[in-house]
Write a protein that holds these residues in place. Sequence first.
Motif, PDB file in Angstrom:
ATOM      1  N   PRO A  59       0.833  -1.210   0.000  1.00 33.68           N
ATOM      2  CA  PRO A  59       0.000   0.000   0.000  1.00 33.68           C
ATOM      3  C   PRO A  59       0.862   1.253   0.000  1.00 33.68           C
ATOM      4  CG  PRO A  59      -0.772  -1.583   1.649  1.00 33.68           C
ATOM      5  CD  PRO A  59       0.546  -2.094   1.161  1.00 33.68           C
ATOM      6  N   GLY A  60       0.426   2.238  -0.749  1.00 31.59           N
ATOM      7  CA  GLY A  60       1.164   3.499  -0.799  1.00 31.59           C
ATOM      8  C   GLY A  60       2.147   3.595  -1.943  1.00 31.59           C
ATOM      9  N   ASP A  61       2.367   2.484  -2.658  1.00 30.63           N
ATOM     10  CA  ASP A  61       3.275   2.513  -3.806  1.00 30.63           C
ATOM     11  C   ASP A  61       2.636   3.339  -4.930  1.00 30.63           C
ATOM     12  OD1 ASP A  61       5.102   1.935  -5.833  1.00 30.63           O
ATOM     13  OD2 ASP A  61       3.994   0.146  -6.415  1.00 30.63           O
ATOM     14  N   LYS A  62       3.365   4.307  -5.441  1.00 29.59           N
ATOM     15  CA  LYS A  62       2.831   5.172  -6.492  1.00 29.59           C
ATOM     16  C   LYS A  62       3.413   4.848  -7.861  1.00 29.59           C
ATOM     17  CE  LYS A  62       1.876   8.937  -3.280  1.00 29.59           C
ATOM     18  NZ  LYS A  62       2.128  10.349  -2.904  1.00 29.59           N
ATOM     19  N   SER A 115       0.950   2.101 -12.436  1.00 29.15           N
ATOM     20  CA  SER A 115       1.426   1.924 -13.811  1.00 29.15           C
ATOM     21  C   SER A 115       0.802   0.687 -14.444  1.00 29.15           C
ATOM     22  CB  SER A 115       2.954   1.817 -13.849  1.00 29.15           C
ATOM     23  OG  SER A 115       3.402   0.668 -13.151  1.00 29.15           O
ATOM     24  N   LEU A 116       0.574  -0.365 -13.649  1.00 28.42           N
ATOM     25  CA  LEU A 116      -0.088  -1.562 -14.168  1.00 28.42           C
ATOM     26  C   LEU A 116      -1.531  -1.260 -14.565  1.00 28.42           C
ATOM     27  CD1 LEU A 116       1.151  -4.344 -11.690  1.00 28.42           C
ATOM     28  CD2 LEU A 116       1.813  -4.046 -14.074  1.00 28.42           C
ATOM     29  N   VAL A 117      -2.219  -0.491 -13.737  1.00 26.62           N
ATOM     30  CA  VAL A 117      -3.612  -0.127 -14.036  1.00 26.62           C
ATOM     31  C   VAL A 117      -3.680   0.767 -15.266  1.00 26.62           C
ATOM     32  CG1 VAL A 117      -5.611   1.164 -13.192  1.00 26.62           C
ATOM     33  CG2 VAL A 117      -4.417  -0.412 -11.668  1.00 26.62           C
ATOM     34  N   ALA A 118      -2.749   1.716 -15.371  1.00 26.62           N
ATOM     35  CA  ALA A 118      -2.725   2.601 -16.540  1.00 26.62           C
ATOM     36  C   ALA A 118      -2.500   1.790 -17.814  1.00 26.62           C
ATOM     37  CB  ALA A 118      -1.626   3.648 -16.379  1.00 26.62           C
ATOM     38  N   SER A 168      -0.305 -10.850 -12.855  1.00 26.85           N
ATOM     39  CA  SER A 168      -1.667 -11.277 -13.201  1.00 26.85           C
ATOM     40  C   SER A 168      -2.590 -11.214 -11.996  1.00 26.85           C
ATOM     41  CB  SER A 168      -1.641 -12.705 -13.761  1.00 26.85           C
ATOM     42  OG  SER A 168      -0.951 -12.757 -14.988  1.00 26.85           O
ATOM     43  N   LYS A 169      -2.065 -11.561 -10.821  1.00 31.64           N
ATOM     44  CA  LYS A 169      -2.869 -11.522  -9.601  1.00 31.64           C
ATOM     45  C   LYS A 169      -3.353 -10.101  -9.317  1.00 31.64           C
ATOM     46  CE  LYS A 169      -4.395 -12.637  -5.429  1.00 31.64           C
ATOM     47  NZ  LYS A 169      -5.689 -13.353  -5.273  1.00 31.64           N
ATOM     48  N   ILE A 170      -2.459  -9.139  -9.405  1.00 38.40           N
ATOM     49  CA  ILE A 170      -2.824  -7.746  -9.114  1.00 38.40           C
ATOM     50  C   ILE A 170      -3.795  -7.215 -10.156  1.00 38.40           C
ATOM     51  CG2 ILE A 170      -1.947  -5.380  -8.966  1.00 38.40           C
ATOM     52  CD1 ILE A 170       0.599  -6.498  -7.749  1.00 38.40           C
ATOM     53  N   THR A 183      -2.382  -5.162  -0.515  1.00 40.37           N
ATOM     54  CA  THR A 183      -2.040  -4.217  -1.581  1.00 40.37           C
ATOM     55  C   THR A 183      -3.232  -3.986  -2.499  1.00 40.37           C
ATOM     56  OG1 THR A 183       0.266  -4.964  -1.526  1.00 40.37           O
ATOM     57  CG2 THR A 183      -0.447  -3.748  -3.476  1.00 40.37           C
ATOM     58  N   ILE A 184      -3.853  -5.073  -2.930  1.00 43.65           N
ATOM     59  CA  ILE A 184      -5.008  -4.977  -3.838  1.00 43.65           C
ATOM     60  C   ILE A 184      -6.153  -4.228  -3.166  1.00 43.65           C
ATOM     61  CG2 ILE A 184      -6.779  -6.349  -5.018  1.00 43.65           C
ATOM     62  CD1 ILE A 184      -4.483  -8.503  -5.370  1.00 43.65           C
ATOM     63  N   ASP A 185      -6.399  -4.538  -1.887  1.00 48.82           N
ATOM     64  CA  ASP A 185      -7.476  -3.857  -1.149  1.00 48.82           C
ATOM     65  C   ASP A 185      -7.212  -2.358  -1.031  1.00 48.82           C
ATOM     66  OD1 ASP A 185      -8.715  -6.291  -0.843  1.00 48.82           O
ATOM     67  OD2 ASP A 185      -8.030  -6.612   1.219  1.00 48.82           O
ATOM     68  N   SER A 186      -5.940  -1.985  -0.924  1.00 50.26           N
ATOM     69  CA  SER A 186      -5.609  -0.565  -0.740  1.00 50.26           C
ATOM     70  C   SER A 186      -5.797   0.242  -2.023  1.00 50.26           C
ATOM     71  CB  SER A 186      -4.164  -0.416  -0.252  1.00 50.26           C
ATOM     72  OG  SER A 186      -3.240  -0.725  -1.285  1.00 50.26           O
ATOM     73  N   TYR A 187      -5.931  -0.457  -3.148  1.00 44.22           N
ATOM     74  CA  TYR A 187      -6.120   0.235  -4.434  1.00 44.22           C
ATOM     75  C   TYR A 187      -7.536   0.020  -4.962  1.00 44.22           C
ATOM     76  CZ  TYR A 187      -1.142   1.215  -4.628  1.00 44.22           C
ATOM     77  OH  TYR A 187       0.117   1.687  -4.347  1.00 44.22           O
ATOM     78  N   ALA A 188      -8.491  -0.067  -4.045  1.00 45.88           N
ATOM     79  CA  ALA A 188      -9.888  -0.256  -4.454  1.00 45.88           C
ATOM     80  C   ALA A 188     -10.360   0.870  -5.370  1.00 45.88           C
ATOM     81  CB  ALA A 188     -10.787  -0.340  -3.219  1.00 45.88           C
ATOM     82  N   HIS A 189      -9.800   2.068  -5.184  1.00 43.83           N
ATOM     83  CA  HIS A 189     -10.200   3.209  -6.013  1.00 43.83           C
ATOM     84  C   HIS A 189      -9.735   3.074  -7.463  1.00 43.83           C
ATOM     85  CE1 HIS A 189      -6.157   4.019  -4.524  1.00 43.83           C
ATOM     86  NE2 HIS A 189      -5.984   4.862  -5.519  1.00 43.83           N
TER      87      HIS A 189
END
Length: 560
Positions: free
Chosen positions: A197-200, A205-208, A274-276, A356-362
């Motif tokens: 969590p908190g990694d910018k 970058s994976l989501v983009a 793939s998991k993320i 990590t995945i939960d922290s990027y729910a947004h």
Amino acid sequence: MATGEVGEVRWCVVTGGRGFAARHLVEMLLRSDQWRVRIVDLSPSIRLEPHEEEEGGGVLGRSLRSGKALYVTADLRDKNQVVQAFQGAEVVFHMAAPDSSINNYELHYSVNVKGTKNVIDACVECKVKRLIYTSSPSVVFDGVHGLHNVDESTPYPEKFNDSYSETKAEGEKLVLKANGQGGLLTCCIRPSSIFGPGDKLLVPSLVAAAKAGKSKFIIGDGSNMYDFTYVENVAHGHVCAEKALAAEEHGSKAAGQAYFITNTEPIKFWDFISKIVGDLGYESPRTKIPVPVIMPIAHVVEWTYKTFARYGMRVPQLTPSRVRLLSCDRTFDCSKAQNQLGYEPIVSLQEGLQRTIDSYAHLQATRHMKTTSKASDFLGNGRVADTLLWKDKRKSLTTILLMAILYYYFYVSGDMCLTSVAKILLAIALFLFIHSKLPAKVFSYRIKRIPPHCFHLSDEMAHRMVLSMCSEWNSLARLFKSIGSGNDWTRFLKVVGALMIINLVGILSIRRSIEIGIPLIFIAVYGYDKWEEKIDSLFVESLSFLSRLKVEAVKMIQKQ
């Protein structure tokens, strides 16, 4: 009050204290209630994240207000500023570093080497007792050969993968050499592939890339293993190193040493990605691109960036050094840290991934956003969909090649059926023989062997096939039974329409049907998958137009 002995205030310094891993270390140190923490960074003032200010849960916000934490602005390239920031500190955690994705030697050298030298000199001048330097596993990576469970005895390479790795190695050498100077004890921590969590950088970058449709590609054969490290384990590794150095007076062996820090749970790099990506609702990488194919393109991209960077060109994602990082093995033996520092991961890899995945729910794909198209749903979202919609290009190309071979041997060649079958079996036998003789790797691309079970039809599979055939027959029987009842007009009209289409197709020769039909199927489903919304809107408009015509026709009949 944070104390060592009664009444003694103990200060530690975290350089680059607003960085990703450093933030977690700062909070861990504050929660231990053993330290007052001086956070050193470039920004003129500290700006807290919402969770850092939350009442009751924002440990950093509370500590800044109470005086247990202090923010100091300092540039490591200015020794005077560093000396001022280190006054009265017992321990320094040197975590500051420039962005590793920017291959700028001057920048990296000024911070990782000159800045680190200033940190060492300031520690000696301010009589700091212990210095823990955050290094990188890339200091032993040459960018060519993979690293498989290597330990700290692995030497520095003659040539590094990029300027960041090279300058981190120079900084690490300076820190290790400084051990013992003016009573200063030093050691280096090499955390591998930090996430959490908190990694910018990593997850955003994976989501983009996923949103841009670029997440479906795998660089290499996808089998390369990686050691990832959850960010809290990285912070814990630094705390363990500090405690081991503190015990140096009593015979610890940590001083002057470097340590790999990992989660001790190697995983395939592309399975991790793939998991993320998949759990956030996006398409996971599936299409493999051999390294020899992508590397020349990466060189061109890097050359273009070097040429046009002065005009504001953004740092590209596709560079030769990154291609090497994404396609090589990178696993490390963590036993030295376990034995000498007492380090053990406090958060497992799976738990860390989930946090990590939960922290990027947004950043999750919105629920209304379909991850599959109607064409894919209609085709069953399986192998047929992957093939016809070109989601798995290898399957699509293989299918087209196979159809071309069958078409040639059975329709174009003019051979008898038995002769065509014999030729095809001969070609298959020749391919299997040559495939078995190929080396394990060709141009760094791993050749997958065909396991014997691929040619074996198990009893269970045969049973399923028979059941499936019987089920289809029964469905057909129910269909004709329903038509025979004379009540289901909709189904009757659908069957009649389908048979009329087959009848029209039957007017063409088999050869002509294949020549037209197969390309048409590929084009039709692929085109619908790409322009689904436009085609659907045209279809709706057409239905609406026909509906209006029907209404007008009825009105005209009623008037007459």
